[in-house]
Design a protein around this motif. Sequence first.
Motif, PDB file in Angstrom:
ATOM      1  N   ALA A   7       0.828  -1.205   0.000  1.00  0.00           N
ATOM      2  CA  ALA A   7       0.000   0.000   0.000  1.00  0.00           C
ATOM      3  C   ALA A   7       0.865   1.259   0.000  1.00  0.00           C
ATOM      4  CB  ALA A   7      -0.944  -0.006   1.196  1.00  0.00           C
ATOM      5  N   ILE A   8       1.909   1.271   0.811  1.00  0.00           N
ATOM      6  CA  ILE A   8       2.805   2.429   0.851  1.00  0.00           C
ATOM      7  C   ILE A   8       3.550   2.579  -0.472  1.00  0.00           C
ATOM      8  CG2 ILE A   8       4.912   3.365   1.905  1.00  0.00           C
ATOM      9  CD1 ILE A   8       2.427   3.870   3.600  1.00  0.00           C
ATOM     10  N   VAL A  16      -3.985   1.988   3.282  1.00  0.00           N
ATOM     11  CA  VAL A  16      -3.295   2.112   4.570  1.00  0.00           C
ATOM     12  C   VAL A  16      -4.308   2.403   5.662  1.00  0.00           C
ATOM     13  CG1 VAL A  16      -1.672   3.510   5.905  1.00  0.00           C
ATOM     14  CG2 VAL A  16      -1.076   2.794   3.579  1.00  0.00           C
ATOM     15  N   GLU A  17      -5.200   3.347   5.413  1.00  0.00           N
ATOM     16  CA  GLU A  17      -6.246   3.688   6.391  1.00  0.00           C
ATOM     17  C   GLU A  17      -7.045   2.456   6.801  1.00  0.00           C
ATOM     18  OE1 GLU A  17     -10.486   6.001   6.233  1.00  0.00           O
ATOM     19  OE2 GLU A  17      -8.794   7.023   5.308  1.00  0.00           O
ATOM     20  N   SER A  18      -7.396   1.617   5.840  1.00  0.00           N
ATOM     21  CA  SER A  18      -8.197   0.434   6.141  1.00  0.00           C
ATOM     22  C   SER A  18      -7.439  -0.585   6.984  1.00  0.00           C
ATOM     23  CB  SER A  18      -8.687  -0.220   4.842  1.00  0.00           C
ATOM     24  OG  SER A  18      -7.623  -0.867   4.178  1.00  0.00           O
ATOM     25  N   MET A  19      -6.114  -0.477   7.029  1.00  0.00           N
ATOM     26  CA  MET A  19      -5.300  -1.413   7.807  1.00  0.00           C
ATOM     27  C   MET A  19      -5.112  -0.978   9.254  1.00  0.00           C
ATOM     28  SD  MET A  19      -2.350  -2.267   5.046  1.00  0.00           S
ATOM     29  CE  MET A  19      -2.793  -2.681   3.367  1.00  0.00           C
ATOM     30  N   LEU A  20      -5.543   0.233   9.584  1.00  0.00           N
ATOM     31  CA  LEU A  20      -5.367   0.764  10.934  1.00  0.00           C
ATOM     32  C   LEU A  20      -6.535   0.364  11.824  1.00  0.00           C
ATOM     33  CD1 LEU A  20      -4.282   4.414  10.029  1.00  0.00           C
ATOM     34  CD2 LEU A  20      -2.786   2.494  10.646  1.00  0.00           C
ATOM     35  N   ALA A  21      -6.236  -0.129  13.015  1.00  0.00           N
ATOM     36  CA  ALA A  21      -7.278  -0.399  14.003  1.00  0.00           C
ATOM     37  C   ALA A  21      -7.797   0.937  14.533  1.00  0.00           C
ATOM     38  CB  ALA A  21      -6.715  -1.228  15.154  1.00  0.00           C
ATOM     39  N   ASP A  23      -8.206   1.827  17.493  1.00  0.00           N
ATOM     40  CA  ASP A  23      -7.452   2.232  18.682  1.00  0.00           C
ATOM     41  C   ASP A  23      -5.938   2.187  18.476  1.00  0.00           C
ATOM     42  OD1 ASP A  23      -7.302  -0.516  18.532  1.00  0.00           O
ATOM     43  OD2 ASP A  23      -7.689  -0.853  20.657  1.00  0.00           O
ATOM     44  N   VAL A  24      -5.485   2.299  17.229  1.00  0.00           N
ATOM     45  CA  VAL A  24      -4.059   2.297  16.928  1.00  0.00           C
ATOM     46  C   VAL A  24      -3.362   3.422  17.704  1.00  0.00           C
ATOM     47  CG1 VAL A  24      -4.319   3.774  14.875  1.00  0.00           C
ATOM     48  CG2 VAL A  24      -2.344   2.252  15.057  1.00  0.00           C
ATOM     49  N   VAL A  25      -2.116   3.170  18.059  1.00  0.00           N
ATOM     50  CA  VAL A  25      -1.284   4.187  18.697  1.00  0.00           C
ATOM     51  C   VAL A  25      -0.098   4.442  17.783  1.00  0.00           C
ATOM     52  CG1 VAL A  25       0.160   4.754  20.687  1.00  0.00           C
ATOM     53  CG2 VAL A  25      -1.991   3.502  21.019  1.00  0.00           C
ATOM     54  N   PHE A  26       0.108   5.719  17.444  1.00  0.00           N
ATOM     55  CA  PHE A  26       1.233   6.109  16.599  1.00  0.00           C
ATOM     56  C   PHE A  26       2.309   6.728  17.468  1.00  0.00           C
ATOM     57  CE2 PHE A  26       3.630   9.039  13.907  1.00  0.00           C
ATOM     58  CZ  PHE A  26       3.967   8.205  12.871  1.00  0.00           C
ATOM     59  N   ARG A  27       3.523   6.205  17.345  1.00  0.00           N
ATOM     60  CA  ARG A  27       4.664   6.699  18.119  1.00  0.00           C
ATOM     61  C   ARG A  27       5.656   7.341  17.138  1.00  0.00           C
ATOM     62  NH1 ARG A  27       3.475   4.109  22.894  1.00  0.00           N
ATOM     63  NH2 ARG A  27       2.222   2.238  22.591  1.00  0.00           N
ATOM     64  N   ILE A  44      -1.588  11.852  10.093  1.00  0.00           N
ATOM     65  CA  ILE A  44      -0.117  11.945  10.110  1.00  0.00           C
ATOM     66  C   ILE A  44       0.475  11.200   8.925  1.00  0.00           C
ATOM     67  CG2 ILE A  44       1.954  11.184  11.337  1.00  0.00           C
ATOM     68  CD1 ILE A  44       0.369  11.760  13.974  1.00  0.00           C
ATOM     69  N   LEU A  45       0.025   9.976   8.697  1.00  0.00           N
ATOM     70  CA  LEU A  45       0.589   9.174   7.608  1.00  0.00           C
ATOM     71  C   LEU A  45       0.335   9.801   6.246  1.00  0.00           C
ATOM     72  CD1 LEU A  45      -0.219   5.570   8.887  1.00  0.00           C
ATOM     73  CD2 LEU A  45       1.989   6.771   8.921  1.00  0.00           C
TER      74      LEU A  45
END
Length: 132
Positions: A7-8, A16-21, A23-27, A44-45
Amino acid sequence: MGTFREAIDAKDMDAVESMLADDVVFRSPVAFKPYPGKAITNAILREVVEVFEDFHYVREIHDEACHALVFEAKVDGLDVTGCDFLVVDDEGKIIDFMVMVRPLKAADALAARMAERYPAIQAAAKTWADAQ
């Protein structure tokens, strides 16, 4: 649905959006506190793919739930090497997304470019969350 790397590589940010939960946490490599939630992580992505130049993955290491994707890119003409560390849940959704980059000069350039875009990131995250 393909892999995150696919995807990237295709700059398919909807995938990419569809792959995010939810409650994802981005560090972030340039922020002290993590960013919780799909809305802000997605925003952000979507911006960082515009900041990185010549972004490409060079190596991938993974087991069932953890993935490390080493990348190379440029920021403001500076070479940057980094790694996306992804943790997925039982459904294959990304629940933890940590990025590390080097060298410091390139990390500083990344921080500056993302800081310029942060008001737009916040607005996009709010718009996305309101639409859900």
